[in-house]
Design an enzyme around this catalytic site. Structure first.
Site, PDB file in Angstrom:
ATOM      1  N   THR A  64       0.729  -1.212   0.053  1.00 22.49           N
ATOM      2  CA  THR A  64      -0.110  -0.071   0.124  1.00 22.49           C
ATOM      3  C   THR A  64       0.955   1.260   0.052  1.00 22.49           C
ATOM      4  OG1 THR A  64      -1.518  -1.217   1.413  1.00 22.49           O
ATOM      5  CG2 THR A  64      -1.794   1.075   1.233  1.00 22.49           C
ATOM      6  N   GLU A  65       0.712   2.088  -0.876  1.00 23.34           N
ATOM      7  CA  GLU A  65       1.184   3.383  -0.878  1.00 23.34           C
ATOM      8  C   GLU A  65       2.824   3.198  -1.033  1.00 23.34           C
ATOM      9  OE1 GLU A  65      -0.568   6.362  -1.487  1.00 23.34           O
ATOM     10  OE2 GLU A  65      -2.232   5.394  -0.923  1.00 23.34           O
TER      11      GLU A  65
END
Lengths: 428, 436
Positions: free
Chosen positions: A145-146
């Site tokens: 994530t990210e």
């Protein structure tokens, strides 16, 4: 020959509806269907569908020479299935060409890697299952994530069997080093680390249509020129960005789709680069060094750290309270609870509580349904309170009185004995 | 007896307790024989309840020779413009807009439409001071048109109107102090508001204060003759709960509620701290802070910092029926006001069978017996009282029953009789002067 790796991220937050104190305990549906559907529809029509159409065309005309990779979060897939199923079909068409790689990530676009290993492993597994079911190939490369990454996270991912991870070529990590090489994890060198070239990536995703930029307008010729100017010793260039760059962050009128349509031809004909997927990079190149990332990095904001999601009082409180429920959720094992549990973990909820940008909004206000971080926090905590109540009811239901349990078992035993009798009678 | 009454707002167009109090009082006064009221507000919308009196909107009074009169009036009364942050009490949602807005240019003109009528916004806001003086100017004109025996002006916004009316008609002036700037500002009094308040009190023949707390402030801080100041407590309109919607309580824990503007005057921080103390001892409780205001964000932060956000909820500004819903859900109502001239909301809570904890620094604590009274700063005492009421059913039952009976006896009709007595005494003060 040098390699160019194109990777695109696809995610859409599942927005919560206005959930007031009065709803706690009464209303167990938390999502703003109208907003979610209309935004998903809009992005499907303006970005995913037209971009996929172009990419499919490119894959066909440049058979075997053009490669591309994606990761799609579970939350985005769930919403696509519900609101724009034809987008999934177009991704399946892309997958069929064999030149597209789908990467693994967390199902919920969550921050689980930072707090709970079990939850992280479970989410990554369920996401890989889903990708395999839809596109026929199990992912072998991971992206968190990210682009969140640290040495520990890398080691965790390596243990799960993934051979490479994508992350940000953050300046404060690389220092004088270049992102244009293959690196490996500092704890477990078997895991390769792909560093994003943020300058070239952001030239497309952020600056493409900004007329104040000295390089505007950006043409494919200019872009390929920059690629060719790179040092001869450098192996590869990683261009990672949101897929929503096409048609959403950069509007259709800016010419972004034309850029996408013409870039591959230009690269293939006029450069020393070939296209490669992350897996191909991993097997074709040797890591030049270990990437030492003791502190967690991400691809967000100027700081390239976690401060967009965690750090202020509101975010930390909500994050702590959420993950305190993890054991109960696992114990209860209820489908609806599991689903809400996944959705409540989305990092977007914490992003909306960020106070860093309270004054000017900026990227954080993009599709942000809340008027302030406080508003976001209040709404989220109300939802979480209801979730806690449901969880508690189910959990209390599990703890059965031993006498009652004994009674139920004896009842069942009687039933089994009776059926066995009947069975033997019937056989005779 | 004819009363010319100046207010700032009237139901259903209210933004604070003032409108509610005016409405209750005029309804009570209507029950007294031989008493007529002309109630003047800056802007009449047309849907106000006029059954008990005639309502005159200041925006429908024709004015002639406006500009020159205004200049003269201003020179006599000191026309002021104040910073926009000075908003007496208004819709909290609007408060933010006002605060973030710049004041318009320095030169202000009072505008008259082509029929010679003044335009009024009828809302508290940035150009409040201008409104006050426009209102005062119109008041003098209304005073000449409507025959009356006594003038009654509510709160500082209307004092200049009362003074102007008195100048024209020469009738006695009664001013009604619902709050002073000492309550609103916590001691940092705005000198311009103070000046208006002081002038109003000086010009008044009788002053009505909503509690002894307020009466003392009027006497001590504004230098008024104690014999001139009379305390008349507010009351509460009876509500019939049959017609109110039944609502399902979704949480099984006890609910402790704070309801009001989240501002320094109301002491929200003491409620948060008390909640933290209570939650350390029992988890069978939820706290709700209903309302909005400039301290809301600070409170959200504090609750998060204390780690109680899953048990401490915020609702934002509640309107209309939601207020009653909130009371119906509540098991305890807490009003930790730092300075509260009166405070009608605990009475509304008691009507809804909710036990109340109020600060000793509130006017309403002078008249209530069946309520827990604590110092606003005494977090331990507050936590203790909350814990007692949610834990010991007998205690809460007594508070509910006795409290309900007590509050049902607080009727506006009684308050109205006291106000009527004040009118009579004000007129008597005047009579010998007139005869001479």
């Amino acid at each position: 020959m040098k390699a160019l790796c194109l990777y695109f991220q696809i995610h859409q937050p599942l927005r919560l509806k206005r959930y007031r104190f009065f709803d706690i305990g009464n209303d167990h549906y938390y999502y703003d269907d109208y907003t979610n559907e209309s935004i998903m529809r809009k992005i499907a029509d303006e970005c995913y569908l037209p971009a996929n159409k172009i990419v499919l065309e490119l894959l066909k005309t440049n058979k075997g020479k053009f490669k591309i990779s994606y990761s799609i979060t579970g939350i985005a897939l769930d919403q696509l299935e519900q609101y724009a199923p034809e987008v999934i079909d177009t991704f399946k068409d892309l997958a069929k060409t064999g030149d597209v790689e789908f990467l693994a990530e967390t199902y919920s676009h969550s921050l689980a890697s930072l707090i709970n290993k079990d939850e992280f492993v479970q989410q990554v597994t369920s996401h890989s299952d889903k990708i395999e079911a839809l596109f026929g190939v199990r992912p072998s490369v991971f992206r968190n994530t990210e682009m969140i990454y640290s040495d520990e996270i890398g080691e965790m991912v390596s243990k799960m069997g993934y051979k490479a991870i994508l992350t940000e070529g953050a300046k404060h990590i690389l220092g004088w080093k270049s992102p244009n090489y293959l690196y490996c994890n500092a704890i477990n060198p078997k895991l390769k680390v792909l560093m994003r070239n943020y300058k070239l990536s952001d030239d497309i995703s952020f600056r493409f249509s900004s007329e104040g930029w000295k390089e505007w307008p950006l043409t494919t010729t200019k872009f390929v020129g920059w690629l060719n100017e790179m040092d001869d010793k450098e192996d590869l260039v990683n261009i990672f960005m949101d897929y929503e760059t096409f048609g959403e962050h950069q509007k259709k009128e800016s010419g972004i789709f034309e850029f996408l349509a013409h870039l591959p031809g230009e690269v293939i004909l006029k450069s020393k680069y070939k296209f490669a997927t992350p897996s191909e990079l991993t097997s074709e190149f040797h890591p030049i060094a270990q990437a030492h990332v003791p502190n967690v990095i991400s691809w967000a904001d100027e700081e390239r750290d976690l401060s967009a999601w965690l750090g202020n009082k509101l975010q930390d409180e909500a994050f702590r309270k959420l993950y305190a429920l993890r054991d109960d959720v696992a114990a209860v094992n209820d489908d609806r609870i599991d689903k809400d549990w996944k959705y409540l973990q989305a990092s977007d909820h914490f992003y909306y509580m960020c106070t860093k940008f309270a004054s000017d909004g900026d990227v954080h206000s993009y599709f942000n349904p809340y008027s302030s971080p406080y508003d976001a926090f209040i709404n989220y905590m109300n939802v979480l309170s209801d979730f806690q109540i449901r969880l508690k009811i189910l959990k209390d239901g599990l703890a059965v009185d031993p006498v009652e349990l004994q009674y139920q078992i004896s009842q069942k035993d009687e039933l089994i004995a009776r059926y066995e009798r009947e069975l033997s009678e019937l056989k005779n | 007896m004819k009363v010319l009454m100046f207010g700032w707002e009237f139901p259903p167009h209210i933004s604070g307790g003032l409108g509610t109090a005016c409405y209750g009082l005029t309804k009570g006064l209507a029950k007294i024989d031989d008493l007529d009221i002309v109630f003047v507000v800056p802007k009449a919308h047309g849907d106000e309840d006029q059954s008990t009196m005639s309502l005159v909107g200041a925006n429908s009074v024709t004015i002639e020779q406006v500009q020159s009169h205004v200049e003269k009036f201003k020179s006599q009364h000191t026309y002021l413009e104040v910073e926009s942050q000075l908003v007496p009490y208004n819709d909290p949602d609007e408060y933010y807009t006002f605060r973030s807005q710049d004041l318009y240019g320095k030169n202000k003109f009072i505008k008259v439409d082509k029929d010679g009528k003044l335009e009024f916004s009828g809302k508290y806001g940035a150009d409040l001071m201008e409104e006050i003086y426009k209102y005062a100017f119109v008041a003098s004109s209304i005073s000449a048109d409507h025959e009356h025996d006594v003038i009654h002006a509510h709160d500082w916004l209307c004092y200049p109107a009362g003074i102007a009316a008195k100048k024209v008609s020469g009738k006695p002036l009664v001013i009604h102090v619902h709050a002073t700037d000492f309550d609103r500002s916590g001691g940092n009094v705005n000198p311009k508001v103070y000046e208006i308040e002081k002038k109003g009190m000086d010009a008044a023949d009788k002053i009505i204060a909503v509690s002894n707390l307020t009466r003392n402030i009027v006497i001590e801080k504004y230098g008024q003759d104690p014999g001139k100041v009379v305390t008349v407590y507010n009351a509460v309109e009876p509500v019939s709960f049959e017609e109110k919607i039944k609502i399902k309580k979704g949480v099984k824990e006890k609910v402790v509620t704070f309801l009001g503007r989240i501002t320094m005057q109301k002491g929200p921080e003491y409620f948060v701290e008390a909640a933290y103390q209570v939650l350390k001892r029992t988890d069978n409780v939820r706290f709700v802070m209903a309302g909005s205001g400039d301290m809301l964000e600070e409170m959200v932060d504090r609750a998060a910092q204390l780690g109680i956000s899953d048990k401490f909820h915020f609702t934002g500004f509640l309107k209309g029926d939601d207020v009653f819903k909130m009371f119906l859900l509540s098991d305890v109502y807490v009003m930790p006001s730092v300075s509260e001239p009166f405070g009608i909301s605990p009475l509304e809570a008691m009507q809804s069978n909710v036990p109340v904890i109020i600060s000793k620094q509130s006017g309403v604590s002078e008249i209530l017996t069946h309520a827990v009274k604590v110092d606003y700063w005494d977090i331990d005492a507050m936590a203790d009282a909350i814990y007692g009421i949610i834990k010991y059913n007998a205690l809460s039952e007594v508070f509910k029953e006795e409290g309900k009976e007590e509050v049902d006896n607080l009727k506006w009709a009684k308050a109205a009789v006291n106000v009527h007595d004040v009118y009579v005494s004000a007129i008597k003060l005047f009579e010998p002067l007139v005869k001479k």
